[in-house]
Design a protein around this motif. Structure first.
Motif, PDB file in Angstrom:
ATOM      1  N   ALA A   1     -35.724 100.812  31.312  1.00 24.94           N
ATOM      2  CA  ALA A   1     -36.865  99.985  31.513  1.00 24.94           C
ATOM      3  C   ALA A   1     -36.327  99.551  32.946  1.00 24.94           C
ATOM      4  O   ALA A   1     -35.617  98.735  33.185  1.00 24.94           O
ATOM      5  CB  ALA A   1     -37.236  99.032  30.660  1.00 24.94           C
ATOM      6  N   LEU A   2     -37.073 100.145  34.102  1.00 22.15           N
ATOM      7  CA  LEU A   2     -36.883  99.675  35.468  1.00 22.15           C
ATOM      8  C   LEU A   2     -38.032  98.815  35.834  1.00 22.15           C
ATOM      9  O   LEU A   2     -39.186  99.320  35.932  1.00 22.15           O
ATOM     10  CB  LEU A   2     -36.681 100.799  36.463  1.00 22.15           C
ATOM     11  N   SER A   3     -37.870  97.707  36.555  1.00 20.17           N
ATOM     12  CA  SER A   3     -38.593  97.122  37.435  1.00 20.17           C
ATOM     13  C   SER A   3     -38.000  95.832  38.122  1.00 20.17           C
ATOM     14  O   SER A   3     -36.946  95.879  38.028  1.00 20.17           O
ATOM     15  CB  SER A   3     -40.124  96.515  36.528  1.00 20.17           C
TER      16      SER A   3
ATOM     17  N   PRO B   1     -34.562  93.137  32.518  1.00 21.58           N
ATOM     18  CA  PRO B   1     -33.283  92.373  32.355  1.00 21.58           C
ATOM     19  C   PRO B   1     -32.067  93.401  32.746  1.00 21.58           C
ATOM     20  O   PRO B   1     -31.265  92.772  33.300  1.00 21.58           O
ATOM     21  CB  PRO B   1     -33.237  92.092  30.838  1.00 21.58           C
ATOM     22  N   GLN B   2     -32.097  94.697  32.420  1.00 22.66           N
ATOM     23  CA  GLN B   2     -31.315  95.491  32.909  1.00 22.66           C
ATOM     24  C   GLN B   2     -31.043  96.320  34.102  1.00 22.66           C
ATOM     25  O   GLN B   2     -29.867  96.294  34.876  1.00 22.66           O
ATOM     26  CB  GLN B   2     -30.721  96.455  31.569  1.00 22.66           C
ATOM     27  N   TYR B   3     -32.283  96.829  34.587  1.00 21.14           N
ATOM     28  CA  TYR B   3     -32.405  97.633  35.700  1.00 21.14           C
ATOM     29  C   TYR B   3     -33.620  96.767  36.359  1.00 21.14           C
ATOM     30  O   TYR B   3     -34.359  97.229  36.730  1.00 21.14           O
ATOM     31  CB  TYR B   3     -32.927  99.013  35.331  1.00 21.14           C
ATOM     32  N   ALA B   4     -32.927  95.963  36.864  1.00 20.49           N
ATOM     33  CA  ALA B   4     -33.895  95.094  38.170  1.00 20.49           C
ATOM     34  C   ALA B   4     -33.721  95.752  39.538  1.00 20.49           C
ATOM     35  O   ALA B   4     -32.689  95.340  40.145  1.00 20.49           O
ATOM     36  CB  ALA B   4     -33.364  93.524  37.849  1.00 20.49           C
ATOM     37  N   VAL B   5     -34.676  96.377  39.763  1.00 18.99           N
ATOM     38  CA  VAL B   5     -34.564  97.116  41.099  1.00 18.99           C
ATOM     39  C   VAL B   5     -35.968  97.030  41.731  1.00 18.99           C
ATOM     40  O   VAL B   5     -36.915  97.395  41.193  1.00 18.99           O
ATOM     41  CB  VAL B   5     -34.281  98.719  40.636  1.00 18.99           C
ATOM     42  N   ASP B   6     -35.817  96.823  43.139  1.00 23.99           N
ATOM     43  CA  ASP B   6     -36.939  96.886  43.801  1.00 23.99           C
ATOM     44  C   ASP B   6     -37.180  98.366  44.641  1.00 23.99           C
ATOM     45  O   ASP B   6     -36.327  98.596  45.459  1.00 23.99           O
ATOM     46  CB  ASP B   6     -36.872  95.877  44.903  1.00 23.99           C
ATOM     47  N   LEU B   7     -38.003  99.302  44.035  1.00 28.33           N
ATOM     48  CA  LEU B   7     -38.073 100.649  44.612  1.00 28.33           C
ATOM     49  C   LEU B   7     -38.276 100.505  45.956  1.00 28.33           C
ATOM     50  O   LEU B   7     -37.778 101.560  46.741  1.00 28.33           O
ATOM     51  CB  LEU B   7     -38.934 101.366  43.725  1.00 28.33           C
ATOM     52  N   ILE B   8     -39.105  99.576  46.506  1.00 28.05           N
ATOM     53  CA  ILE B   8     -39.251  99.893  48.052  1.00 28.05           C
ATOM     54  C   ILE B   8     -37.884  99.392  48.773  1.00 28.05           C
ATOM     55  O   ILE B   8     -37.805 100.072  49.937  1.00 28.05           O
ATOM     56  CB  ILE B   8     -40.233  98.825  48.565  1.00 28.05           C
ATOM     57  N   ARG B   9     -37.026  98.754  48.108  1.00 28.79           N
ATOM     58  CA  ARG B   9     -35.645  98.599  49.094  1.00 28.79           C
ATOM     59  C   ARG B   9     -34.602  99.707  48.560  1.00 28.79           C
ATOM     60  O   ARG B   9     -33.880  99.875  49.310  1.00 28.79           O
ATOM     61  CB  ARG B   9     -35.264  97.138  48.561  1.00 28.79           C
ATOM     62  N   GLY B  10     -34.900 100.333  47.333  1.00 25.98           N
ATOM     63  CA  GLY B  10     -33.964 101.145  47.060  1.00 25.98           C
ATOM     64  C   GLY B  10     -32.467 100.683  46.678  1.00 25.98           C
ATOM     65  O   GLY B  10     -32.371  99.571  46.164  1.00 25.98           O
TER      66      GLY B  10
END
Length: 251
Positions: free
Chosen positions: A30-32, A36-45
């Motif tokens: 689960a990414l967003s 909690p585990q995959y805390a990623v800002d897709l715009i920043r990469g």
């Protein structure tokens, strides 16, 4: 067992897709920005995105924002997916993105094209607007004594849980390209939807339809955002309202 990454996994749609895939026995990441585990800002990469995509078989791309940045986010996701050798990218879009000249729709169409040209196996599903959108709109408009609505405009809202079911089904299959659109069970005038909302919430408001200027309004009035031939949804707007507001009363 398939490893599937869901972007926007803490959002309304992504959360349900994640639940359904996990219930189906898949390993789901689960990414967003707030996961909690995959805390990623897709715009920043960045390296966090590469780590999230590594070893993934399929990506269900639900992350989106009307505030801008979807194209950059998709480009970063696709680049990471290529590096990781992901086999299948699924994108959820909106019915009418190629017919309604709304800025957000144009962005969704651009992301569709990025998906199609990604070099990855891909699937694109277009759905009509979720029930949540007219509910939010009517909630704002009903703060005034008179609800002003765009004249001559209809809508075909679909239940988000049903779209989640379809995306989970697609995620467990092979890349299918542009699949058939998914529309709600009924094409309804805005006025009829507004009156259903007022009845469900116990509010008394006058409903007045007014014409609006511009190409976007004309496209909506022409039904560019509708898919009457694909009215495959089951839950009506009244069903959604009953469940939503009865549960609020019980809470």
């Amino acid at each position: 067992m398939t490893t599937i990454l869901v972007t926007g996994a803490t959002g309304t749609l992504g959360r349900l897709v994640t639940e359904r895939l996990r219930d189906g026995g898949h390993e789901v990441r689960a990414l967003s920005r707030h996961a909690p585990q995959y805390a990623v800002d897709l715009i920043r990469g960045g390296s966090g995105l590469d780590a999230a995509v590594s070893g993934v078989d399929t990506i269900v791309h639900c992350a989106t924002t009307p505030r801008g940045g979807d194209e950059k986010a998709a480009a970063n996701l696709i680049a990471a997916a290529r590096r990781a050798g992901v086999g299948h990218l699924i994108y959820i879009s909106i019915v009418g993105v190629d017919r309604v000249p709304l800025g957000y729709y144009r962005t969704k169409l651009a992301v569709e094209r990025l998906t199609e040209e990604s070099g990855l196996g891909w699937t694109v599903l277009r759905a009509t607007q979720f029930h949540d959108l007219p509910v939010q709109l009517f909630g704002a408009l009903s703060k005034l004594p008179v609800m002003l609505l765009p004249a001559g405009v209809a809508d075909q809202p679909v239940e988000v849980a049903e779209v989640a079911d379809r995306l989970a089904e697609l995620a467990q299959g092979a890349p299918a390209g542009r699949v058939a659109d998914m529309g709600g069970p009924e094409v309804r005038t805005f006025a009829s939807l507004a009156r259903a909302y007022l009845k469900a919430t116990g509010r008394r408001r006058s409903v007045v339809s007014v014409p609006l200027p511009g190409k976007t309004y004309r496209a909506f009035r022409a039904g560019g955002h509708l898919a009457p031939e694909r009215a495959v949804g089951k839950e009506t707007f009244e069903d959604h309202l009953a469940q939503r507001f009865e549960s609020q009363e019980r809470g």
